[in-house]
Scaffold this active site. Structure first.
Site, short mmCIF file in Angstrom:
data_model
loop_
_atom_site.label_atom_id
_atom_site.label_comp_id
_atom_site.label_asym_id
_atom_site.label_seq_id
_atom_site.Cartn_x
_atom_site.Cartn_y
_atom_site.Cartn_z
N THR A 46 0.84 -1.19 0.00
CA THR A 46 0.00 0.00 0.00
C THR A 46 0.88 1.25 0.00
O THR A 46 1.96 1.27 0.60
CB THR A 46 -0.94 0.03 1.23
OG1 THR A 46 -1.42 1.37 1.42
CG2 THR A 46 -0.23 -0.41 2.49
N LYS A 92 1.90 -4.33 6.40
CA LYS A 92 2.38 -4.33 5.01
C LYS A 92 3.87 -3.97 4.97
O LYS A 92 4.61 -4.45 4.10
CB LYS A 92 1.58 -3.32 4.19
CG LYS A 92 0.10 -3.67 4.03
CD LYS A 92 -0.11 -4.76 2.98
CE LYS A 92 -1.58 -4.87 2.61
NZ LYS A 92 -1.83 -5.90 1.58
N SER A 139 -1.02 2.89 10.63
CA SER A 139 -1.96 2.05 11.39
C SER A 139 -1.30 0.68 11.56
O SER A 139 -0.33 0.37 10.87
CB SER A 139 -3.29 1.89 10.64
OG SER A 139 -3.12 1.01 9.53
N TYR A 168 -2.50 -1.99 10.53
CA TYR A 168 -2.62 -2.61 9.21
C TYR A 168 -1.48 -2.17 8.29
O TYR A 168 -0.80 -3.00 7.68
CB TYR A 168 -3.97 -2.24 8.57
CG TYR A 168 -3.91 -2.26 7.06
CD1 TYR A 168 -3.83 -3.47 6.37
CD2 TYR A 168 -3.86 -1.08 6.32
CE1 TYR A 168 -3.72 -3.48 4.98
CE2 TYR A 168 -3.77 -1.09 4.95
CZ TYR A 168 -3.69 -2.29 4.28
OH TYR A 168 -3.57 -2.30 2.92
N HIS A 169 -1.28 -0.86 8.17
CA HIS A 169 -0.21 -0.39 7.28
C HIS A 169 1.14 -0.92 7.74
O HIS A 169 2.01 -1.25 6.93
CB HIS A 169 -0.19 1.14 7.23
CG HIS A 169 -1.38 1.75 6.52
ND1 HIS A 169 -2.45 2.29 7.19
CD2 HIS A 169 -1.67 1.86 5.20
CE1 HIS A 169 -3.33 2.73 6.30
NE2 HIS A 169 -2.90 2.48 5.09
#
Lengths: 403, 403
Positions: free
Chosen positions: B144, B185, B179, B181-182
């Site tokens: 991302t 990644k 975050s 989530y980020h």
């Protein structure tokens, strides 16, 4: 100061807990003893006979009148960790409670996953527990110089100012870790930086070099306080392994050309650095990074130093280059900054002949406990599966790395 | 070409699988349907009524005569994944099979840990399975643009040449994800780069921007092929959410000042970028990074575009600034490079009035399925625990972020 030492039964953790206790801090050790379990798994043992934690703590109390608390449990169990923090109310938490061996993480998929899940989840739990239970407590996290890899530019302490297309920013130093273990520390560093930003936690991320030595003033008080001394290919750090090899007349095993250059420090500096970090806490929201080592050497330079020290003691020491089981540059530029801890008062114990003599003497004293079959690397980075168990069980000839 | 689409039942995965099948590739979808399960957990549903995968695949076969294989399972189950790769023998694997929502990862500790463990372990398993079973297969991994954060310098595609103290190196671009989530990644990116280095795997890491749109030529063939359209605060991407809000007369919810600038792309470009990556594989040992987006907008600019499109259609659209539930810069420099996919042949579908009209028409068509209580942010980055369940169950007034 009330200080919790997570992983306080381990190599650096134990020395740190005693040092901080001696200096008058109220110390609690949290450990689940999985490091001892990994010895069983690998069929290895520390050169020095370490006592069970209760025996260690009882001996410490007898000698010093000081009590170190202990809590037995796994920090990947959030409820355990949060309840410990609630009860103990630390002003600082030192986080050593991670799987710390690069070769262990490279044995196979399960060990890679175990290492990353254990380390990342433990640290995430700690960040959430601090946020929920002790938001003002200072987190001191052990990272590793190995997070940086070996870039062709000077390594700064955590952050680098980059000028690019006419604009500037101070950004996290780019990371090029060299094993699934080192990667887990990089993951942790990113998670910690983020948690400081969103929750205003205080953190110091210590990128530690390779630690050598085993004796500190405190562990020397009594045989029952003795610290670990790992010399095997999986958990042994390079200088300790060389000394054990010299003690039994085994050639020093230098991986590849030996130009691999790293930062190193004496375990007596590890414990002092931790105290310095405790006494100079990060500000709320600050994620400081210190490079925690005192000198840099190539692994071949260290071998020559051990050879010279052995000669003085009448030992005949050979140096043998074995194929490098790791995927790494065997000759490279290396210049890593490490002034921030010195600025705060660290007075390094540089690697001296006296220290080498002392290390060699320990290796000689416990020579009968050395298993030479544990010296040669059996975990090859190029393989996805390294079946250590089969080899160890068979007691067969050790295959060459790369085979 | 034989292409596996991991996460092929999801938003980007489904559109990609159909596109690649249409273009003559032999496609297999791997999915465990956990994305559908998260809808149940959150009490939300996609605006568009999506059919179960078997129904989708049957419809596709009826219309095109083409068969898409499917394998139902979880890639965190290594044995399942390895056996799938052994059977299907793909030349490329597209890896969409991750938890992809930043707010979902920020709900609480369990969701943060789930996100990082799920994504990191799934990707580690894939790297090991490729090494063991299909070492020449090209890994195409969805990352991302959020991995980079918003540095005050231009964002390059994965790597940046840094000159420092008179020396130079090309290094991974520093990451400042926003975050858990980020962060997952970023962890993946580091693991993939390392695996390429030690095992000579081929990988393309696509740092994708925010995707908008739902219709592709393929999904438009039949109602049963319709793609997801998420508009809720957890899984909804910003432009889709604005269109749903406009359709029901709800103010467009701009977080904070709205100067948050990101890269965006049409889902029709997502599928094309994936095919371009497939047809131009990375070399053995190469870990390429492409920034996969076509235009950058601030979230306030997008709101004004939706407002204007609504006005043309006779809708009265208000813009409301709500306190930003995220911890992020609400105004900042942003200039991210994105030329590598264009160099390989991507012809972008830029955001046009026609596309906005089409998005709005979809939102209006399915307006009766919109639950307005799902628009407002209920996951606040500043909290370690956001009890979405209680709030949703009570159907109570939505608390303001920051409360």
């Amino acid at each position: 100061m009330r200080i919790a030492v997570l992983g306080g039964d381990g190599y650096c953790g134990w020395a740190t807990a005693l040092y901080l206790s001696k200096r008058g801090h109220e110390v609690a050790i949290v450990d689940n003893f999985v490091r001892r379990q990994w010895d069983f798994e690998l069929g290895v043992q520390t050169l020095t006979p370490v006592q069970p934690l209760p025996e260690r703590l009882r001996t410490w109390r007898e000698h010093t009148g000081k009590t170190i608390d202990s809590a037995v449990g796994d920090i990947t169990d959030y409820d355990f960790l949060a309840s410990f923090l609630r009860d103990f109310e630390p002003g600082a938490v030192i986080h050593f409670a991670e799987q710390r061996s690069a070769p262990y993480s490279m044995i196979d998929r399960k060990h890679a996953v175990l290492t990353q899940v254990n380390n990342v989840v433990g640290t995430l739990n700690l960040l959430f527990a601090l946020r929920e239970v002790r938001p003002d407590c200072h987190l001191i996290k052990l990272g590793t110089m190995g997070e940086y890899g070996t870039p062709n530019i000077d390594i700064e302490e955590g952050y680098i100012e980059i000028e690019h297309n006419g604009r500037k920013d101070l950004l996290p130093f780019p990371k090029q870790p060299g094993s699934f273990y080192h990667l887990s520390k990089v993951h942790d560093s990113h998670n910690i930086l983020f948690a400081c930003r969103i929750w205003k936690l205080r953190a110091t991320d210590l990128n530690q070099g390779v630690v050598y030595g085993t004796v500190t003033e405190e562990t020397a008080l009594d045989q029952a306080l003795i610290n670990r001394f790992d010399y095997d290919e999986v958990f042994g750090t390079v200088l300790n392994r060389y000394c054990a090899q010299a003690a039994v007349g085994h050639p020093l095993t230098v991986y590849g050309k030996g130009g691999q250059t790293r930062g190193f420090l004496d375990i007596r500096d590890t414990v002092r650095c931790i105290e310095i970090a405790c006494m100079n806490p990060a500000a709320p929201g600050e994620c400081r990074v210190y490079n925690q080592f005192t000198e840099q050497f190539s692994v071949l330079e260290l071998a020559h130093m051990v050879k010279a020290a052995g000669k003085k003691m009448g030992l005949r020491v050979e140096i043998e280059h074995v194929p490098d089981p790791r995927v790494e540059a065997e000759a490279h530029y290396y210049n890593a900054k490490h002034s921030k801890l010195v600025d705060l008062g660290l007075q390094p114990h540089l690697l001296s002949d006296a220290l080498l003599d002392s290390l060699m003497n320990i290796a000689i004293e416990y020579r009968s406990r050395i298993d030479s079959s544990l010296f040669l690397p059996r975990v090859n980075w190029r393989n996805a599966t390294n079946d250590r168990r089969q080899i160890a069980a068979a007691g067969a000839a050790v295959p060459q790395p790369g085979s």
